[in-house]
Design a protein around this motif. Structure first.
Motif, short mmCIF file in Angstrom:
data_model
loop_
_atom_site.label_atom_id
_atom_site.label_comp_id
_atom_site.label_asym_id
_atom_site.label_seq_id
_atom_site.Cartn_x
_atom_site.Cartn_y
_atom_site.Cartn_z
N GLN A 51 0.86 -1.18 0.00
CA GLN A 51 0.00 0.00 0.00
C GLN A 51 0.89 1.23 0.00
N PRO A 52 0.76 2.05 -1.02
CA PRO A 52 1.68 3.18 -1.14
C PRO A 52 1.54 4.14 0.04
N ASN A 53 2.63 4.69 0.43
CA ASN A 53 2.64 5.70 1.48
C ASN A 53 2.18 7.02 0.89
N GLN A 54 0.98 7.42 1.29
CA GLN A 54 0.38 8.61 0.68
C GLN A 54 1.08 9.89 1.10
N ILE A 55 1.75 9.84 2.22
CA ILE A 55 2.47 11.03 2.67
C ILE A 55 3.62 11.31 1.71
N ALA A 56 4.35 10.26 1.38
CA ALA A 56 5.47 10.41 0.44
C ALA A 56 4.94 10.89 -0.92
N SER A 58 2.21 12.55 -1.47
CA SER A 58 1.78 13.94 -1.34
C SER A 58 2.95 14.89 -1.45
N LEU A 59 4.03 14.53 -0.77
CA LEU A 59 5.20 15.41 -0.77
C LEU A 59 5.72 15.56 -2.19
N SER A 64 -2.33 16.73 -1.32
CA SER A 64 -2.57 15.74 -0.28
C SER A 64 -3.88 14.99 -0.46
N GLU A 65 -4.67 15.43 -1.41
CA GLU A 65 -5.99 14.85 -1.59
C GLU A 65 -6.78 14.83 -0.28
N THR A 66 -6.63 15.90 0.41
CA THR A 66 -7.40 16.13 1.63
C THR A 66 -7.96 17.54 1.56
N GLY A 94 -11.98 10.46 -4.14
CA GLY A 94 -10.80 9.96 -3.43
C GLY A 94 -10.21 10.94 -2.45
N PHE A 95 -10.98 11.94 -2.08
CA PHE A 95 -10.48 12.93 -1.11
C PHE A 95 -10.99 12.61 0.30
N LYS A 96 -10.14 12.88 1.29
CA LYS A 96 -10.57 12.79 2.67
C LYS A 96 -10.83 14.19 3.19
#
Lengths: 339, 339
Positions: A51-56, A58-59, A64-66, A94-96
């Motif tokens: 599962q990809p690290n979404q933080i990485a 995002s950076l 951030s898809e938030t 796909g946004f939080k």
DNA sequence: CTGAAAGCGCTTACAG
DNA sequence: CTGAAAGCGCTTACAG
């Protein structure tokens, strides 16, 4: 149990992580990556439960898809429903969403904005407080996507989705007047918010156009502090003293709830002693005995429109998009409290 | 307008970004960095309105300072209040919260967990759905911090904060019985959730200990689908047919709201025709005429305890912490609906 | 007292 | 068709 990363997969397969990344992002074809190797990558990724690290991500990607939703108080039923609707709509893209409450305090709003910008949220849906102009302008200046909801800041040109407060109120008050309730009082919260101003104006114009005189003394603007007590006072004044009103219009759900409580406390009956209509609808209004006539806002639609506008703007971050202003109609739901 | 980064400051000052980072994180002293240079860094940072990119920080540090709250439905007043309380408590620790609704669907819960783990949330507060054991166990196995709220999964040892459902119900039903309402019905939602089971048990034991026979036929378990109609049916059956009950206990707020509506529809009066008590309290219950006797849950305290436990566990991620189980008392608020 | 370097996990432009 | 490299912005262990 360490989470598996791109590198883990690449190493086990003896390929580069670029390749793995490409495959996993469905870009194998356009990069002419071999079918057999693609297969292998996909298979191993599944096995290792990659599962990809979404933080990485995002950076690297700068997004951030938030999104953040800032309202006065998320525990208020009106905003709670909005929160849910925003969550559901954002999910489709796909946004939080991060929820925050401003407590109608402009400085808290400003602070929230700062903190959330640091956290790289991609955009905001905001129900602005009074005196928040400064912060909203800053957002605009910095080209951060946002849309105002429920309330707007008229001179400033921003995305917004609100309800037709003026006409909704005008129509409901007119309905009262036509039922014969010339003496219809109006209880609202004292605030410079656009929606509240429009509701008041709708009331005034209806009274004026109907030829009612002296309606100025039928209006009560209640302060946020000691809210319930103040509403109680207003109710008592309007119904029991000089004016002897027989009908009341509540400008918000919170006003309505507090007012109905004090009407009950006074042992007055709805609608025999006093007819009532409230802006906003809620489960409680349907369940009260008698059920309360209400102006229902299309919360789901407001929320989903706001999300759509916001995400659209986020996706084309750098191309200048026109600002969108949406005004939605309300629904006037006649129940037994006013007939 | 590009945001200023550590590098920008370092370059302008002709120092390394390590130094800037150290100074800005208040670690200048312990790294014996010169006072003059420290001053300069601080000053320039302020001038340029430097705000650290939390995403980069998260990636480096391996934590996001974000927690997720997963409840059945954030628009439900009970969970909305919980959401607000969690937000406020988390804020004290500098944590943000992402809200999500599971709709009581275990698969949606599992999906949510996956997505949020990818986004590197540091931990979860979860109101678990039925059949969610598998997902909760996975969390536990992977050593991801979480605390269960409102409901727990008894055999599994986890952090949890719940309310004393059994005794609260027992006490309230006993109150009814002592008031002379031997025929007290019980309407609940059909679900295997721990809290619902305990409430039902509390009712049964109270009836049993009071020597009431045949109370099995006073119980109605209502399904989630066609909720309001089903509750209406249950009310009608209990009050109008065979049993002729004179009192009703509602196991949740939603049951209570729907039931009261149908009592009104049947033109029965509370408490003259039927006395009622409800688990959960809400504004509406105070405002109803007559006001409804209710068992109020300490939502704020539940929420803040849950946050404290969670953040404590997050902070000591790798040291094995004991799991904490908290059971809080409720408040029995007697109003006019049952006397 | 301060700087250079490594690395968190990812994506993408470039080279071959 | 595939790999090596750079870089997103930060923090920290290490060297000097």
């Amino acid at each position: 149990m360490k989470k598996t990363s791109l590198n883990d997969i690449a190493n086990k397969l003896g390929v580069s992580k670029s390749l793995v990344s490409l495959v996993l992002n469905g870009k194998a074809k356009q990069n002419r990556i071999g079918d057999e190797i693609s297969e292998k990558v996909l298979k191993l990724a599944k096995e290792l439960n990659y599962q990809p690290n979404q933080i990485a991500r995002s950076l690297r990607l700068g997004r951030s898809e938030t999104i953040a939703l800032i309202v006065a108080d998320i525990s208020n039923p009106f905003f709670a429903r909005m929160g849910r609707a925003v969550e559901d709509e954002a999910d489709k893209f796909g946004f939080k969403v991060i929820f925050s409450s401003s407590d109608e305090n402009p400085d808290k709003l400003g602070e929230l904005l700062n903190v959330l910008i640091d956290r790289q949220v991609d955009g905001f849906i905001i129900s602005p407080t009074i005196k928040s102009k400064e912060y909203i302008l800053k957002l605009k200046k910095n080209n951060i996507p946002f849309v105002l909801i429920d309330r707007c800041l008229p001179p400033i040109k921003t995305n917004s989705v609100v309800v037709d407060n003026y006409n909704s109120t005008y129509y409901a008050v007119k309905f009262m007047l036509e039922k014969g309730y010339k003496k219809t009082g109006f209880i609202t919260v004292s605030s410079g918010l656009s929606n509240m101003k429009e509701r008041l104006l709708g009331y005034k114009d209806a009274m004026k156009n109907f030829g009612v005189r002296g309606y100025g003394s039928y209006i009560r603007e209640v302060d946020y502090k000691n809210f319930n007590e103040s509403v109680g006072e207003a109710v008592k004044e309007l119904l029991l003293t000089q004016n002897n009103l027989r009908a009341l219009f509540f400008a918000t759900l919170r006003v309505g709830m507090a007012a109905i409580k004090s009407i009950n406390d006074l042992k007055l009956r709805i609608p025999q002693d006093v007819a009532v209509i409230s802006f906003d609808d809620a489960d409680a209004y349907q369940i009260f005995y008698p059920p309360i006539t209400a102006i229902a806002q299309p919360i789901d639609m407001m929320s989903s429109e706001a999300v759509k506008i916001l995400i659209n703007e986020i996706k084309q971050k750098n191309v200048k998009t026109e600002k969108t202003q949406i005004v939605l109609p309300t629904e006037f739901i006649i129940r037994e409290s006013c007939c």
